[in-house]
Structures are given as C-alpha cells and as structure tokens.
Design an enzyme around this catalytic site. Structure first.
Site, PDB file in Angstrom:
ATOM      1  N   ASP A  30       0.870  -1.168   0.000  1.00  0.00           N
ATOM      2  CA  ASP A  30       0.000   0.000   0.000  1.00  0.00           C
ATOM      3  C   ASP A  30       0.919   1.234   0.000  1.00  0.00           C
ATOM      4  O   ASP A  30       2.124   1.110   0.238  1.00  0.00           O
ATOM      5  CB  ASP A  30      -0.844  -0.068   1.281  1.00  0.00           C
ATOM      6  CG  ASP A  30      -1.598   1.206   1.555  1.00  0.00           C
ATOM      7  OD1 ASP A  30      -2.333   1.653   0.666  1.00  0.00           O
ATOM      8  OD2 ASP A  30      -1.447   1.765   2.667  1.00  0.00           O
ATOM      9  N   ASP A  67      -0.152   5.151   0.970  1.00  0.00           N
ATOM     10  CA  ASP A  67      -0.369   6.141   2.020  1.00  0.00           C
ATOM     11  C   ASP A  67      -0.329   5.510   3.409  1.00  0.00           C
ATOM     12  O   ASP A  67      -1.052   4.560   3.697  1.00  0.00           O
ATOM     13  CB  ASP A  67      -1.733   6.826   1.837  1.00  0.00           C
ATOM     14  CG  ASP A  67      -1.759   7.714   0.610  1.00  0.00           C
ATOM     15  OD1 ASP A  67      -0.877   8.575   0.495  1.00  0.00           O
ATOM     16  OD2 ASP A  67      -2.650   7.533  -0.235  1.00  0.00           O
TER      17      ASP A  67
HETATM   18  O1  C5P Z   1      -2.492   4.477  -0.562  1.00  0.00           O
HETATM   19  P1  C5P Z   1      -3.750   4.128   0.235  1.00  0.00           P
HETATM   20  O2  C5P Z   1      -4.533   3.014  -0.386  1.00  0.00           O
HETATM   21  O3  C5P Z   1      -3.443   3.929   1.677  1.00  0.00           O
HETATM   22  O4  C5P Z   1      -4.659   5.473   0.117  1.00  0.00           O
HETATM   23  C1  C5P Z   1      -5.856   5.604   0.787  1.00  0.00           C
HETATM   24  C2  C5P Z   1      -5.848   6.669   1.854  1.00  0.00           C
HETATM   25  O5  C5P Z   1      -6.179   7.932   1.294  1.00  0.00           O
HETATM   26  C3  C5P Z   1      -6.940   6.379   2.860  1.00  0.00           C
HETATM   27  O6  C5P Z   1      -6.407   5.774   4.016  1.00  0.00           O
HETATM   28  C4  C5P Z   1      -7.609   7.737   3.137  1.00  0.00           C
HETATM   29  O7  C5P Z   1      -7.505   8.144   4.481  1.00  0.00           O
HETATM   30  C5  C5P Z   1      -6.887   8.706   2.238  1.00  0.00           C
HETATM   31  N1  C5P Z   1      -7.834   9.609   1.542  1.00  0.00           N
HETATM   32  C6  C5P Z   1      -7.703  10.969   1.682  1.00  0.00           C
HETATM   33  N2  C5P Z   1      -8.578  11.815   1.032  1.00  0.00           N
HETATM   34  C7  C5P Z   1      -9.561  11.338   0.249  1.00  0.00           C
HETATM   35  C8  C5P Z   1      -9.705   9.953   0.092  1.00  0.00           C
HETATM   36  C9  C5P Z   1      -8.806   9.113   0.757  1.00  0.00           C
HETATM   37  O8  C5P Z   1      -6.796  11.420   2.393  1.00  0.00           O
HETATM   38  N3  C5P Z   1     -10.371  12.162  -0.362  1.00  0.00           N
HETATM   39 MG    MG Z   2      -2.862   3.216   3.455  1.00  0.00          MG
END
Ligand code: C5P
Ligand code: MG
Length: 275
Positions: free
Chosen positions: A49, A51
């Site tokens: 993954d 983030d």
């Molecule tokens: O790379 P990863 O799959 O972890 O990315 C997903 C993350 O992006 C989620 O954990 C979520 O908190 C974050 N996110 C965000 N803003 C959004 C949608 C998702 O920060 N609008």
């Molecule tokens: Mg993540």
C-alpha cells in the site's frame, strides 16, 4: 554474537529492539521466512500500500499528508474548495478508522468520500504541470529506511507493486522526487486524465478505494500472470482492505503480511495482520 541463537532468533531480537513488533505466531513467521529464504529472491514479489504504509503517518508529532492531502493543500486548489475537501475529511476519516463499524457498513460511505472528493478536484481545473510543485511544497515523507527498501529490491530485481487508493500521479511524483522510482516498481492507483491542454478532466478507469483492492487486483491479472513464478509474497499495508491486495497472485506458496498500525487501531485489526 551468541552461538546458541539461530540466525532467525537473532533477526527477531534485532527487529524487536527498534519496533513495537507483534507477531501472532512467531514460529509460523519463522517458517514462512525460512521457506522464502530457501526459495530465493527469484520467487519473491512485494506488494505494498502507499499512504501511511510507505509514507509516514506522522513526523515530529504532526500528521503527514496522504496523496489526496498533498493535492488538496497545494496552491492548485482554491480556498473555497480546500474548505469543502476538509469538511469531507472531517466527516469521512473518522468513519474510515472506526473499528466499531463493519466493512459492509463503511464501504458505501468510502465510495461516497472518494467520489465527492474527486468531483471537487476535477472542478478545479488542475494542471498536470503543477503536480511536481505540489509534491515539492508538501510535507510528504517516506518511512525511515525507504531508501534501502527500494534500492535493495531493485538491485535484486524483485518486483514491487504499489497498490494505492490514493492518486497515482501524485504517488509517482513522490517516489520520483525521492529518487526511488526504479524500473522494478509498478503502480496500480487512481490516475488523473488530462485534456490536450494538460488540464484535469476526470479520473481514469475504475475507482480504487480502500475496500475494493480485491477487484483492483483481479482487473490486473496480466501483471500477476507475468509474475506467476514469484510465488512468495511480502505484503505491506495499514488498512484491513490492504489484505486483499494479493488476491490476484497466482500459485501463491507463502505470504508474509506486515501491517502498520497507525491511528486508533483495534486489536482485531492487529490480529488480522500479525502473521
Ligand atoms: O495508498 P492508500 O490506499 O493507503 O490510500 C488511501 C488513503 O487515502 C486512505 O487511508 C484515506 O484516508 C486517504 N484519503 C484521503 N482523502 C480522500 C480519500 C482518501 O486522504 N479524499
Ligand atoms: Mg494506506
């Protein structure tokens, strides 16, 4: 050096020195590692993954940004839109990490979050040319040891799949600017679609959110088909949905799952990863 300890016991002791590492079944972890080691690096693939797994969750007591946050906080976005995106974060992030809700309960709300946020971003006429600056100006930070991790995998030609529900263009820029976007890296993520003048008009393909990585994996059978001789998998994630990232792997022999426990993590969550 203690001659009575096996190399694995020494290794586990070393890791435990610096991290709060929990293993559900130490013997099982040792078995998996031994089996992987015996099979050699040619049989290994890494799936991670992005983030809060490859990037840091916090630094000096301050939260670090996700791909979305990097863009949302940049000067590519108007202050009015920033406010709306912040409201979405305040509403949906607590749901994302709420361990009292089931995946079934959270899933539609997560789709709602990603969809609304992407709609707002598309309305901002974001320029492709401005993304590098957004990343440069941001406080994105890869985890300690990232350089060794990326370089070492590349030196041994071990494929690294970064599977992210973040934004592919931003993620790539982060690893490009830190000089670890090596040829062994492949990214599956949400990519931006730009018009001829380089202005964001949509996001490409099927939306990837935190709970449909299984479907995302199954849409990328070509990638896993290419890697079918790599039957040993190291999986890194921070969300329960990340456990599905390896669902497309063919003929899997061993999988070692490593979970990063960031924010208000339940025991149940920890148990799902710790083996
Ligand atoms: O790379 P990863 O799959 O972890 O990315 C997903 C993350 O992006 C989620 O954990 C979520 O908190 C974050 N996110 C965000 N803003 C959004 C949608 C998702 O920060 N609008
Ligand atoms: Mg993540």
């Amino acid at each position: 050096e203690n001659p009575q300890l096996t190399p694995f016991e020494i290794f586990f002791k070393e890791i435990e020195k610096f991290s709060k590492l929990h293993m559900k079944d130490r013997d099982r972890v040792q078995e998996i590692l031994q089996s992987m080691q015996k099979a050699g690096s040619k049989t290994l693939q890494v799936i991670s993954d992005f983030d809060m797994t490859l990037t840091r969750f916090e630094y000096n007591g301050k939260r670090c940004p996700t791909c979305h946050n990097i863009l949302e906080r940049s000067d590519a976005i108007s202050s009015d839109c920033k406010k709306k995106l912040q409201e979405l974060l305040d509403k949906y992030y607590p749901i994302e990490i709420d361990s009292t809700l089931s995946v079934e309960e959270k899933l539609p709300l997560m789709v709602e979050w990603w969809t609304k946020a992407h709609e707002l971003l598309v309305n901002q006429k974001i320029k492709k040319a401005g993304l590098a600056k957004a990343v440069k100006d941001s406080e994105a930070k890869l985890r300690d040891g990232y350089q060794y991790f990326f370089d070492h995998l590349n030196e041994h030609s071990i494929p690294l799949l970064i599977f992210s529900a973040g934004i592919g263009d931003i993620l790539e820029e982060v690893i490009r600017q830190t000089e670890v976007f090596h040829p062994n890296v492949k990214v599956i993520s949400n990519y931006m679609d730009f018009d001829e003048s380089g202005v964001l008009k949509a996001f490409k393909g099927e939306l990837i959110h935190i709970y449909n990585k299984k479907e995302g994996a199954l849409l990328n059978t070509g990638h896993f088909q290419e890697l079918r001789t790599r039957t040993n998998v190291l999986l890194l994630g921070d969300s329960l949905g990340d456990l599905n990232m390896a669902d497309g792997v063919q003929d899997m022999e061993n999988i070692l799952k490593i979970g990063f426990l960031n924010d208000k993590v339940s025991k149940k969550h920890a148990r799902s990863y710790a083996h």
